[in-house]
Design a protein around this motif. Structure first.
Motif, PDB file in Angstrom:
ATOM      1  N   THR A  77      -5.760  11.355  -1.802  1.00 36.84           N
ATOM      2  CA  THR A  77      -4.307  11.151  -1.841  1.00 36.84           C
ATOM      3  C   THR A  77      -3.644  11.874  -3.004  1.00 36.84           C
ATOM      4  O   THR A  77      -2.428  11.992  -3.037  1.00 36.84           O
ATOM      5  CB  THR A  77      -3.990   9.651  -1.996  1.00 36.84           C
ATOM      6  N   GLY A  78      -4.420  12.338  -3.975  1.00 37.43           N
ATOM      7  CA  GLY A  78      -3.827  12.955  -5.154  1.00 37.43           C
ATOM      8  C   GLY A  78      -3.263  11.930  -6.129  1.00 37.43           C
ATOM      9  O   GLY A  78      -2.630  12.293  -7.119  1.00 37.43           O
TER      10      GLY A  78
ATOM     11  N   PRO B 165       0.824  -1.211   0.000  1.00 38.82           N
ATOM     12  CA  PRO B 165       0.000   0.000   0.000  1.00 38.82           C
ATOM     13  C   PRO B 165       0.857   1.258   0.000  1.00 38.82           C
ATOM     14  O   PRO B 165       1.864   1.333   0.698  1.00 38.82           O
ATOM     15  CB  PRO B 165      -0.799  -0.110   1.302  1.00 38.82           C
ATOM     16  N   LEU B 166       0.451   2.223  -0.793  1.00 41.25           N
ATOM     17  CA  LEU B 166       1.167   3.486  -0.900  1.00 41.25           C
ATOM     18  C   LEU B 166       1.136   4.205   0.442  1.00 41.25           C
ATOM     19  O   LEU B 166       2.119   4.739   0.909  1.00 41.25           O
ATOM     20  CB  LEU B 166       0.490   4.337  -1.965  1.00 41.25           C
TER      21      LEU B 166
ATOM     22  N   GLN C 241      -7.477   3.660   0.881  1.00 39.44           N
ATOM     23  CA  GLN C 241      -8.545   2.690   0.649  1.00 39.44           C
ATOM     24  C   GLN C 241      -8.336   1.962  -0.675  1.00 39.44           C
ATOM     25  O   GLN C 241      -9.247   1.349  -1.189  1.00 39.44           O
ATOM     26  CB  GLN C 241      -9.899   3.397   0.626  1.00 39.44           C
ATOM     27  N   PHE C 242      -7.147   2.082  -1.229  1.00 41.17           N
ATOM     28  CA  PHE C 242      -6.918   1.416  -2.506  1.00 41.17           C
ATOM     29  C   PHE C 242      -5.523   0.811  -2.535  1.00 41.17           C
ATOM     30  O   PHE C 242      -4.689   1.140  -1.699  1.00 41.17           O
ATOM     31  CB  PHE C 242      -7.086   2.401  -3.668  1.00 41.17           C
ATOM     32  N   PHE C 243      -5.319  -0.069  -3.450  1.00 43.12           N
ATOM     33  CA  PHE C 243      -3.958  -0.548  -3.684  1.00 43.12           C
ATOM     34  C   PHE C 243      -3.726  -0.619  -5.180  1.00 43.12           C
ATOM     35  O   PHE C 243      -4.667  -0.482  -5.981  1.00 43.12           O
ATOM     36  CB  PHE C 243      -3.694  -1.887  -2.989  1.00 43.12           C
TER      37      PHE C 243
ATOM     38  N   GLY D 124      -9.806   6.175 -17.856  1.00 41.50           N
ATOM     39  CA  GLY D 124      -9.680   7.627 -17.996  1.00 41.50           C
ATOM     40  C   GLY D 124      -8.905   8.202 -16.813  1.00 41.50           C
ATOM     41  O   GLY D 124      -8.909   7.637 -15.720  1.00 41.50           O
ATOM     42  N   SER D 125      -8.239   9.328 -17.066  1.00 40.19           N
ATOM     43  CA  SER D 125      -7.452   9.976 -16.016  1.00 40.19           C
ATOM     44  C   SER D 125      -8.332  10.370 -14.843  1.00 40.19           C
ATOM     45  O   SER D 125      -9.379  10.983 -15.036  1.00 40.19           O
ATOM     46  CB  SER D 125      -6.803  11.245 -16.581  1.00 40.19           C
ATOM     47  N   TRP D 126      -7.912  10.028 -13.648  1.00 39.01           N
ATOM     48  CA  TRP D 126      -8.673  10.395 -12.462  1.00 39.01           C
ATOM     49  C   TRP D 126      -7.723  10.570 -11.293  1.00 39.01           C
ATOM     50  O   TRP D 126      -6.819   9.770 -11.087  1.00 39.01           O
ATOM     51  CB  TRP D 126      -9.708   9.318 -12.148  1.00 39.01           C
TER      52      TRP D 126
END
Lengths: 579, 148
Positions: free
Chosen positions: B132-133, B67-68, B73-75, B125-127
């Motif tokens: 977290t940016g 994890p960053l 909440q994402f990986f 698509g870019s998001w």
């Protein structure tokens, strides 16, 4: 990522406590006359402006430095903790050479630093400078490149590298302002500004405040050339053009990772030739593949500014023979010579027509030399370092050979343009050594028994039947034995990585880097337990000196031991930037 | 960074055998090699398959990058186990062929060398993640994963 910020926080904290007050530029700074720099005093305590006394050679600083500074009552860290008061005066220039002693007194805090402000020769010694920077270039890279490329018989090299015949030589100290150890940002920044700085910093002294682009600036060579000359500027690399080494020619940031902003800094200076990888930071956000977080389309901006854009070797060949040139040949770092020319691994299939460093150097020289006022060209062999980190020695050495061939192209140019200084150096070293050979035909099953040492090493059996100076194959039966002094946990395979560049570690859930098991089953592979912290993914930079070599007018100034910041002074003198 | 980028892009050539296995579920699957139709200096183009499957729940095989940020909440799902370089100091240094996985609910972390199958709603698509940016091109939303 978190490690970077931790290191940054630690570094800035230390700056504050080592002395009562910190003055930028630091003590013993060498400053080119008339070159703009930011002056900053950082105090450990909060003081009232009336209790702060700053003098320069005994006189009021405002008179000596030509302006009244901004007083910052309280500087804070990123958590809001108060660090002390500060005084900042931007864009100071000093026209008179000599010793400047800056004395600071604020309550119980005192500090005195001395600067050496220097002028240069009135007349330039050379019209052009070609500055070759082999990233991470260590003695072992040169030795291995010579043996692999030219061969050796009965103890004597069968040929010489192009860099072997440069006339002058110096040992260069690479340490940073915060540590004996160093990285490619502060080292190249010292060469390109004359000021040493901290790890990760470009064109600035590293102050204690969190923002990365408010740190005290110093002038880059590109800015000095624009200010004092009409020379053209070229930047050529095999990495992303926003990577630390090329960025150091133009940039000001505490954080080399500010790559999107660094593109803007290149655009500000507009070098006549800019070539390498890293197109992802030129693309506006929204274009798939863009790594920008704003809508700026630097491809369009550079084109509108009159640049011819080339995105492949074929396009480079057809590009206009004069005028400004932007060459972007990869979204990220360009592939290394071993992959581009021979193995076709890594991302070569995605970017099949990348030019090499020799072609890019030649294209830059062709264009820059059309300026009757002369030019400064920086050429970086970036992946000597990028392949030494993961201990992929064959890729690092073949890239050293390519780098040397680019030096060969420059030396051919100098034959018709003798008013050119060539400098060849590294920014830092690696813990790399050539210790003998690895001979598959030696008896035994363990690979370490096949390592030829002392008389048992003999000579490697690389061949170069087509005389392109590259070994026809790197996976020969008796090859160079190259090892690192420092390493993370990894599997030592004793063999070239023919299927793609070496990825020695992977990160586990604790954030530790552990040996990449993908190499576990390579015949003969053995687990090497690392000797550096587990948070480090690859072999690290060494603190060992760099060897600089040079030829041409002004080269005689390179001798003995010099700091990287001293090298700038020679470049400035050769171009008479402080006349 | 070259390590990570190259290591990841190398997947196309050196796809681990495990990844060739067909995910058990009957739903549509996507591989890392199928993400883009064109990769060039001036940008990437999403593949027709990505465009067709957008909005649908699909399955992908890959590796979980550490994890960053612990609280994120994402990986990041990668094609090969990731090793980052000493100065990969921002998300921008990730390679292009990653997929960001937003979990429906928290799950335990698995070893980076463990192949996982992620199921989620495909989005392209870019998001930029507002918290977290982190900038991503491809995402699996409301996702779950299991080891393979």
């Amino acid at each position: 990522m978190r490690r970077f910020f931790a290191a940054l926080a630690a570094a800035t904290a230390l700056c504050g406590t080592a002395h009562a007050a910190t003055v930028y530029p630091l003590d013993r700074a060498t400053i080119l006359v008339n070159s703009p720099f930011d002056f900053k005093v950082e105090l450990d305590s909060v003081v009232s402006p009336k209790d702060l006394k700053v003098t320069v050679n005994g006189a009021s600083y405002a008179d000596a430095l030509g302006g009244s500074a901004q007083f910052v009552p309280e500087e804070t860290d990123k958590k809001g903790k108060v660090l002390g008061s500060a005084l900042i005066l931007r864009g100071v220039t000093l026209a008179k050479p000599g010793k400047y002693t800056v004395a600071v007194k604020a309550g119980g805090e005192t500090r005195s630093v001395a600067w050496d402000v220097y002028a240069t020769a009135a007349q330039p010694k050379a019209k052009n400078i070609i500055f070759f920077l082999g990233d991470g270039l260590s003695v072992a890279h040169r030795t291995a490149a010579r043996i692999m490329s030219r061969g050796m018989t009965e103890g004597k090299a069968n040929g010489r590298l192009y860099m072997d015949d440069l006339d002058r030589m110096a040992f260069i100290g690479t340490s940073s302002t915060g540590s004996i150890a160093t990285d490619s940002a502060n080292t190249m920044s010292a060469y390109m500004t004359g000021h040493k700085s901290a790890v990760n910093a470009l064109g600035v002294y590293a102050d204690r405040t969190p923002p990365s682009q408010d740190d005290p600036k110093v002038e880059t060579i590109a800015e000095a050339l624009r200010r004092a000359t009409k020379k053209s500027i070229g930047v050529v690399t095999t990495s992303e053009v926003e990577d630390a080494t090329p960025a150091a020619v133009v940039s000001h940031t505490r954080r080399r990772a500010d790559k999107a902003d660094i593109v803007g800094m290149f655009y500000g200076v507009k070098p006549e030739v800019l070539m390498g990888g890293g197109s992802a930071y030129f693309l506006a956000k929204g274009i798939p593949g863009s790594k920008r977080k704003d809508g700026k389309d630097y491809i369009k901006l550079f084109k509108d500014a009159g640049y011819a854009l080339t995105t492949s070797a074929a396009e480079l060949e057809k590009a206009p023979a004069s005028g400004k040139l932007l060459g972007l040949y990869h979204t990220g770092n360009m592939d290394v010579a071993l992959d581009r020319l021979f193995l076709k691994k890594d991302t070569v299939k995605t970017f099949p027509d990348q030019p090499g460093l020799v072609e890019m150097t030649q294209a830059a020289l062709d264009r820059l030399s059309k300026n009757p006022e002369g030019f400064f060209l920086m050429v970086e062999g970036a992946s000597i370092d990028k392949m030494s980190h993961p201990m992929d020695w064959e890729r690092a050495i073949v890239d050293t050979i390519e780098f040397d061939k680019a030096i060969g192209a420059a030396r051919a140019f100098v034959k018709t343009h003798p008013d050119t200084l060539i400098v060849v150096t590294g920014d830092h070293t690696h813990g790399i050594s050539v210790i003998g050979t690895i001979d598959d035909d030696k008896p035994g099953t363990e690979m370490r028994e096949k390592v030829g040492i002392y008389d048992g090493a003999g000579f490697p059996n690389y061949e170069d039947k087509n005389h392109d100076l590259y070994p026809d194959r790197v996976d020969v039966s008796r090859r160079l034995a190259i090892f690192a002094a420092d390493f993370p946990d990894h599997y030592e395979t004793f063999r070239p990585k023919m299927d793609g560049s070496f990825s020695p570690t992977i990160k586990n859930e604790k954030g530790d880097y552990v040996a990449n098991e993908a190499y576990k089953n390579v015949p003969g592979a053995v687990l090497r337990i690392g000797n550096i912290p587990k948070f480090e993914s690859t072999a690290v930079h060494a603190v060992d000196d760099v060897v600089l070599q040079a030829s041409g007018p002004g080269a005689e100034a390179f001798k003995g031991y010099m700091e990287e910041s001293d090298v700038y002074r020679v470049l400035a003198d050769v171009f008479a930037l402080g006349k | 960074m070259p390590l990570s980028r190259r290591a990841a892009l190398r997947l196309i050539a050196a796809l681990p055998l495990a990844l060739a296995a067909v995910p058990a579920a009957a739903r549509e699957t996507l591989t890392f090699a199928e993400l883009y139709g064109k990769v060039g200096v001036l940008g990437l183009e999403f593949s027709e398959k990505v465009k067709r499957l957008a909005g649908e729940r699909i399955a992908m095989l890959g590796f979980m990058a550490p994890p960053l940020k612990a609280e994120a909440q994402f990986f990041v799902l990668t094609s090969v186990p990731m090793a980052l370089c000493p100065f990969c100091s921002s998300d921008a240094d990730w390679p292009d062929n990653i997929v960001v996985v937003y979990l429906g609910k928290k799950q335990t972390f698995v070893q980076p060398s463990q192949v996982i199958e992620v199921t989620g709603k495909l989005e392209y698509g870019s998001w930029t993640d507002p918290e977290t940016g982190f900038l991503s091109l491809l995402r699996l939303r409301d996702a779950t994963y299991r080891t393979v």
